[in-house]
Design a protein around this motif. Structure first.
Motif, mmCIF file in Angstrom:
data_model
loop_
_atom_site.group_PDB
_atom_site.id
_atom_site.type_symbol
_atom_site.label_atom_id
_atom_site.label_comp_id
_atom_site.label_asym_id
_atom_site.label_seq_id
_atom_site.Cartn_x
_atom_site.Cartn_y
_atom_site.Cartn_z
ATOM 1 N N LYS A 268 1.439 -5.396 19.641
ATOM 2 C CA LYS A 268 1.299 -4.066 20.239
ATOM 3 C C LYS A 268 2.505 -3.189 19.902
ATOM 4 O O LYS A 268 2.364 -1.989 19.642
ATOM 5 N N ILE A 269 3.709 -3.764 19.933
ATOM 6 C CA ILE A 269 4.906 -2.987 19.609
ATOM 7 C C ILE A 269 4.858 -2.503 18.166
ATOM 8 O O ILE A 269 5.140 -1.338 17.863
ATOM 9 N N LEU A 270 4.455 -3.412 17.270
ATOM 10 C CA LEU A 270 4.421 -3.062 15.851
ATOM 11 C C LEU A 270 3.327 -2.040 15.555
ATOM 12 O O LEU A 270 3.504 -1.152 14.712
ATOM 13 N N GLY B 235 5.304 -8.611 -1.186
ATOM 14 C CA GLY B 235 5.492 -7.254 -0.681
ATOM 15 C C GLY B 235 5.925 -7.237 0.773
ATOM 16 O O GLY B 235 6.786 -6.438 1.169
ATOM 17 N N ASN B 236 5.337 -8.116 1.582
ATOM 18 C CA ASN B 236 5.702 -8.166 2.999
ATOM 19 C C ASN B 236 7.152 -8.609 3.186
ATOM 20 O O ASN B 236 7.879 -8.057 4.019
ATOM 21 N N ALA B 237 7.557 -9.620 2.417
ATOM 22 C CA ALA B 237 8.926 -10.131 2.547
ATOM 23 C C ALA B 237 9.931 -9.083 2.099
ATOM 24 O O ALA B 237 10.914 -8.800 2.803
ATOM 25 N N ASN C 244 0.821 -1.199 0.000
ATOM 26 C CA ASN C 244 0.000 0.000 0.000
ATOM 27 C C ASN C 244 0.863 1.261 0.000
ATOM 28 O O ASN C 244 0.659 2.189 -0.787
ATOM 29 N N LEU C 245 1.855 1.273 0.897
ATOM 30 C CA LEU C 245 2.726 2.442 1.012
ATOM 31 C C LEU C 245 3.547 2.655 -0.260
ATOM 32 O O LEU C 245 3.700 3.780 -0.737
ATOM 33 N N THR C 246 4.061 1.556 -0.808
ATOM 34 C CA THR C 246 4.914 1.671 -1.988
ATOM 35 C C THR C 246 4.140 2.180 -3.192
ATOM 36 O O THR C 246 4.601 3.092 -3.899
ATOM 37 N N GLY D 124 7.812 -1.913 10.212
ATOM 38 C CA GLY D 124 6.675 -2.278 11.063
ATOM 39 C C GLY D 124 5.448 -2.622 10.250
ATOM 40 O O GLY D 124 4.741 -3.589 10.541
ATOM 41 N N ALA D 125 5.177 -1.846 9.173
ATOM 42 C CA ALA D 125 4.026 -2.127 8.323
ATOM 43 C C ALA D 125 4.167 -3.483 7.641
ATOM 44 O O ALA D 125 3.204 -4.254 7.535
ATOM 45 N N ALA D 126 5.390 -3.788 7.185
ATOM 46 C CA ALA D 126 5.619 -5.056 6.483
ATOM 47 C C ALA D 126 5.535 -6.245 7.429
ATOM 48 O O ALA D 126 4.849 -7.233 7.156
ATOM 49 N N PHE D 127 6.234 -6.138 8.557
ATOM 50 C CA PHE D 127 6.301 -7.271 9.478
ATOM 51 C C PHE D 127 4.942 -7.563 10.109
ATOM 52 O O PHE D 127 4.552 -8.720 10.269
#
Length: 440
Positions: free
Chosen positions: A180-182, A136-138, A62-64, A319-322
């Protein structure tokens, strides 16, 4: 004696008129006051499935695609986000109602209503889409960490992140802490995008003109990628499972719509539009072409953070990817398990194997195409998700119109109208993508 007998046989007091009864207006007041007492805190407890779908949308793909849209075409493609967000709300709403009404799961009801093979196709369809998202996530997780630690290999970080997600899937106790951290990391990046949207001093009049649909030359693949990430029909489809898992009821439907469905989908839509605005203001006016890597994109935070902007961007992008890697592989594995009749749960052996395959697929594609532009790879992967999206959209609409299953939660005519608009849109984009790929 007769008085005692009369008092013993007299019916208990109930609302209405007559002995021992109260007026209808009084009953309405009591009911409304009880509803008011529960609206705030108990409505907050209804937040969940749609926000999960929205967070799933707001990943690296989405961001890319949004940043690429702003850097290449300025404000011209903001309308794509607005339209796809509106359509996403209606498909997600249908899925929420299906989650309330389906006895076991959406795929099980599809099998019972339309035939077993149709349910299998639906489950495999979501599974295939999650494979595309896994790329995309990887790539995003590896690139994000490599920017945080300069000089390190993105592929190395991709492998480490994949192993970490696999561990989290088996050690469920730590998932809540990691999540929660992410979320906090992504929230930090979201705040920076909002601040940058004003600090970068964009041309708001030009941004407003971006609400008028236009298709710049050469933008079709990017438009398809934007729709693939924002009108995420697989996320809408999976929302029914989250709704079912939380045992939502028809009485809660209206409150769910107000506190979860609408804001949960609008939030990532607004964020994506802001990403386009910031990228357009910072990159497009300088004549920056589509960056071959992510280094050029980190400039979007410089208006408010200076050199630290690169670090904030990298941390938020990671964070968005992981955080997207986890629900993506869980959803894909669950859909595969349900399609094969092994259970609609992420805890089945089939679901775990499917989730593992999704993670391995992301690594494999990252390794195979490690020499290509990560931006182009992510955009293409997101665009490919629209190929199967029309099937899922059609199934959601058909099942949401099933009178026997849905009862009073069945689609109204205007819901069907907007659902059909969404179906036609993704179908047309899928055809356009095939033509583009064949032509290339």
């Amino acid at each position: 004696m007769s008085t005692d007998r009369t008092s013993r046989t007299r019916p208990p007091a109930t609302p209405g008129t007559g002995h021992g009864r109260i007026s209808t207006e009084t009953v309405r007041t009591i009911v409304e006051s009880n509803h008011t007492r529960r609206t705030f805190w108990k409505q907050l407890a209804l937040i969940g499935p749609a926000f999960v779908a929205g967070a799933w949308q707001f990943g690296p793909g989405n961001l890319t695609t949004a940043m690429n849209a702003g850097s290449l075409y300025g404000y011209a493609l903001i309308w794509v986000i607005i339209v796809s967000t509106i359509l996403m709300i209606f498909l997600t709403d249908m899925s929420v109602r299906l989650g309330i009404r389906t006895p076991i799961s959406l795929i099980s009801s599809i099998k019972e209503t339309l035939g077993g093979w149709v349910g299998v196709v639906a489950g495999f369809g979501v599974f295939l889409i999650t494979l595309c998202f896994s790329v995309g996530n990887a790539v995003g997780s590896g690139v994000g960490l490599s920017m945080l630690v300069p000089g390190t290999s993105p592929v190395m970080w991709t492998i480490i992140c994949t192993l970490a997600v696999g561990t989290i899937l088996f050690l469920k106790g730590i998932y809540g802490i990691v999540e929660k951290i992410l979320i906090a990391i992504v929230a930090l990046m979201a705040f920076c995008f909002i601040a940058s949207a004003f600090a970068s001093n964009p041309d708001w009049a030009a941004a407003g003109s971006g609400l008028i649909p236009v298709v710049p030359e050469g933008s079709w693949l990017l438009i398809i990628g934007l729709v693939g990430t924002n009108f995420s029909i697989n996320a809408a489809f999976y929302t029914s499972y989250g709704t079912k898992a939380r045992k939502r009821t028809a009485e809660e439907y209206r409150d769910i719509t107000v506190v979860d469905t609408v804001p949960g989908i609008i939030a990532p839509g607004i964020m994506t539009a802001l990403v386009i605005i910031v990228a357009a203001a910072v990159l497009h006016d300088t004549g920056t072409d589509a960056p071959a890597g992510f280094a050029g994109l980190t400039a979007i935070f410089e208006p408010i953070a200076g050199p630290v902007g690169t670090w904030i961007f990298a941390l938020g992008f990671f964070g968005a990817a992981f955080s997207s890697m986890i629900p993506n592989c869980i959803a894909g594995g669950t859909m595969l398990s349900d399609a094969l009749g092994r259970g609609a749960s992420a805890d089945t052996i089939t679901a775990r194997l499917g989730s593992g395959f999704i993670l391995l697929f992301g690594i494999a594609i990252t390794l195979i195409f490690s020499g290509t532009s990560p931006v182009e790879l992510i955009v293409l992967a997101q665009a490919l998700t629209v190929l199967f999206a029309p099937v899922l959209a059609a199934l959601i609409i058909v099942m949401a119109n099933n009178r026997k299953l849905m009862g009073d939660l069945r689609n109204k005519w205007w819901q069907n109208l907007l659902g059909l608009v969404g179906l036609i849109a993704v179908l047309a984009l899928g055809i356009r993508l095939v033509i583009s790929l064949v032509g290339a």
